[in-house]
Design an enzyme around this catalytic site. Structure first.
Site, short mmCIF file in Angstrom:
data_model
loop_
_atom_site.label_atom_id
_atom_site.label_comp_id
_atom_site.label_asym_id
_atom_site.label_seq_id
_atom_site.Cartn_x
_atom_site.Cartn_y
_atom_site.Cartn_z
N HIS A 217 22.32 -16.47 -6.02
CA HIS A 217 22.64 -15.14 -5.49
C HIS A 217 23.63 -14.36 -6.34
O HIS A 217 23.93 -13.22 -6.05
CB HIS A 217 23.19 -15.25 -4.06
CG HIS A 217 24.61 -15.75 -4.02
ND1 HIS A 217 24.93 -17.07 -4.15
CD2 HIS A 217 25.78 -15.09 -3.89
CE1 HIS A 217 26.24 -17.21 -4.08
NE2 HIS A 217 26.79 -16.03 -3.93
C1 UD1 Z 1 29.19 -12.40 -1.17
C2 UD1 Z 1 30.42 -12.73 -2.03
C3 UD1 Z 1 30.16 -13.97 -2.85
C4 UD1 Z 1 29.70 -15.12 -1.99
C5 UD1 Z 1 28.48 -14.68 -1.18
C6 UD1 Z 1 27.95 -15.76 -0.26
C7 UD1 Z 1 31.72 -10.78 -2.77
C8 UD1 Z 1 32.07 -9.95 -3.93
N1 UD1 Z 1 30.72 -11.66 -2.95
O1 UD1 Z 1 28.15 -12.07 -2.05
O2 UD1 Z 1 31.35 -14.35 -3.50
O3 UD1 Z 1 29.38 -16.23 -2.79
O4 UD1 Z 1 28.86 -13.54 -0.39
O5 UD1 Z 1 26.73 -15.36 0.27
O6 UD1 Z 1 32.34 -10.68 -1.73
N2 UD1 Z 1 22.95 -8.69 2.90
C9 UD1 Z 1 22.12 -8.76 4.00
N3 UD1 Z 1 22.62 -9.33 5.12
C10 UD1 Z 1 23.88 -9.80 5.23
C11 UD1 Z 1 24.72 -9.71 4.10
C12 UD1 Z 1 24.23 -9.17 2.95
O7 UD1 Z 1 20.98 -8.33 3.96
O8 UD1 Z 1 24.26 -10.32 6.29
C13 UD1 Z 1 22.41 -8.12 1.65
C14 UD1 Z 1 22.69 -6.67 1.50
O9 UD1 Z 1 21.60 -6.09 0.86
C15 UD1 Z 1 23.87 -6.65 0.57
C16 UD1 Z 1 23.62 -7.87 -0.29
O10 UD1 Z 1 23.00 -8.80 0.57
O11 UD1 Z 1 23.96 -5.48 -0.15
C17 UD1 Z 1 24.85 -8.47 -0.89
O12 UD1 Z 1 25.82 -8.78 0.11
P1 UD1 Z 1 27.38 -8.77 -0.25
O13 UD1 Z 1 28.19 -9.20 0.91
O14 UD1 Z 1 27.72 -7.45 -0.86
O15 UD1 Z 1 27.50 -9.81 -1.40
P2 UD1 Z 1 26.89 -11.28 -1.56
O16 UD1 Z 1 25.92 -11.24 -2.68
O17 UD1 Z 1 26.41 -11.84 -0.25
#
Ligand code: UD1
Length: 369
Positions: free
Chosen positions: A204
């Site tokens: 991811h």
């Molecule tokens: C975040 C953390 C990362 C951690 C990871 C675990 C930061 C900078 N990154 O990354 O360190 O390893 O979580 O998973 O804080 N999304 C959904 N549903 C959700 C959450 C996210 O669909 O419940 C999608 C959205 O499109 C979002 C993308 O995932 O834009 C990324 O989510 P985000 O929380 O921004 O970062 P992660 O890649 O999950």
């Protein structure tokens, strides 16, 4: 003393759960704030249920966005919480955007901060998490560390030794508490797999999935590996979207599924032949489980998983990956040793330290608007 425990994203939950349980046991006044960085049931709610964690007292519901948007929204919402509530200590964990956002708010309001999993450094500032770690540490007042490298990093950065508490690893507290029940569930059966005869993959990191060519190249090698062993690949929402957008095909032996609940993933990890991952926490969990781990990154902020554990950095280099997979399949892999203090008692050590504190407000900061 009233303690505010912050969670936001998936890896926070298993780090904060044992601390909250320990506080409940000792009847320490506390509450939980969930920023809502992760919000899908599979990314959040299910962890609270499985870890038997109290439902958050306050849910900020910030959701996704650019780093600045997400961090800014968390700051504005958490600021209100800090203004309205009497808080003596904010506990943040790990390195996600929720961690740094809440630390910034607390620091500006003069509320002391404890950072769980402090001091880890990849020395790679292209990772958003590295920036979050550095900033959070330099705003914090108390440092709870998981490994010796973290103690050294903090000292080198000028943090006073007496504020650093080497307590062990809360994520491993959760693992040791739940591994029995996770195995009882035999989650491999759901996927038609046999213990020890499949690999587990997670992916991811923005560096690996956000750029089409990088993702294509990783998928190519994953498809190749799947000729030797079936691969189970729970898809982070970000990765699912990128694979679909890029029209990148996975081989038949790469079986994808939704993000998995904690106990299912733990059971699958424990019985995997090996794990391929770009996650931080999974490097530690595989070390604790003595399962070979190939980390699809060129650096790690958790070096003890390499020096004592079962982890090897393979980057996204095809030769490195296929050589390492061969080593594992030929059982030519070093057996890991669990790092010092990864013994299931980290949260108790943290709460011991907190119980010994007196509420101290910092000078020069104020909660007045
Ligand atoms: C975040 C953390 C990362 C951690 C990871 C675990 C930061 C900078 N990154 O990354 O360190 O390893 O979580 O998973 O804080 N999304 C959904 N549903 C959700 C959450 C996210 O669909 O419940 C999608 C959205 O499109 C979002 C993308 O995932 O834009 C990324 O989510 P985000 O929380 O921004 O970062 P992660 O890649 O999950």
């Amino acid at each position: 003393m009233v303690i505010c425990n912050v969670v936001g994203a998936r890896p926070n939950f298993m780090k904060i759960a044992p601390i909250v349980h320990e506080m409940q046991k000792r009847k320490i006044p506390k509450f939980i704030v969930h920023t809502g960085q992760h919000y899908d049931r599979q990314m959040s709610r299910v962890f609270f249920e499985e870890l038997d964690m109290p439902i958050p007292d306050i849910f900020l519901g910030v959701g996704s966005g650019s780093h600045a948007e997400q961090t800014g929204r968390i700051m504005m919402a958490f600021d209100k919480v800090c203004m309205e509530r009497e808080i003596d200590l904010v506990i943040v964990s790990g390195d996600v955007n929720s961690t740094v956002a809440c630390a910034l708010v607390a620091a500006k309001l003069g509320i002391p901060i404890a950072h769980v999993e402090a001091g880890l450094r990849s020395f790679d500032r292209s990772m958003p998490e590295e920036i979050n770690r550095i900033v959070t540490d330099h705003l914090s007042d108390l440092f709870f560390t998981t490994e010796e490298s973290a103690n050294n990093n903090l000292k080198k950065e000028g943090i006073s030794e007496e504020l650093i508490h080497f307590v062990g690893n809360c994520m491993i507290d959760s693992l040791l508490k739940h591994i029995g029940i996770a195995l009882e569930k035999s989650p491999w059966l759901t996927f038609g797999l046999e213990p020890g005869s499949y690999a587990l993959l997670t992916l991811h990191r923005p560096a690996n999935v956000d750029e089409g060519e990088a993702l294509k190249s990783i998928v190519k090698i994953i498809n190749e590996v799947s000729r030797s062993i079936p691969i189970l690949f729970p898809l982070h929402p970000r990765t699912r979207e990128r694979l679909a957008k890029g029209g990148i095909p996975l081989a038949h032996a790469v079986n994808t599924c939704e993000p998995l609940p904690y106990l299912t993933f733990l059971g699958l990890m424990a019985k995997a032949r090996f794990v391929l991952t770009d996650s931080g926490g999974i490097q530690e969990e595989t070390t604790a489980l003595n399962v070979p781990c190939l980390t699809l990154r060129s650096n790690t902020e958790r070096p003890v998983t390499i020096t004592s554990g079962t982890n090897r950095l393979v980057g996204t280099d095809h030769e490195q990956i296929s050589m390492s997979v061969n080593d594992i399949l030929k059982r030519n892999w070093r057996s890991g040793k669990r790092p010092p203090l990864w013994d299931g008692k980290a949260a108790a050590r943290i709460v011991d330290v907190i119980e010994g504190l007196h509420p101290v407000k910092r000078e020069g900061a104020s909660r007045e608007k």
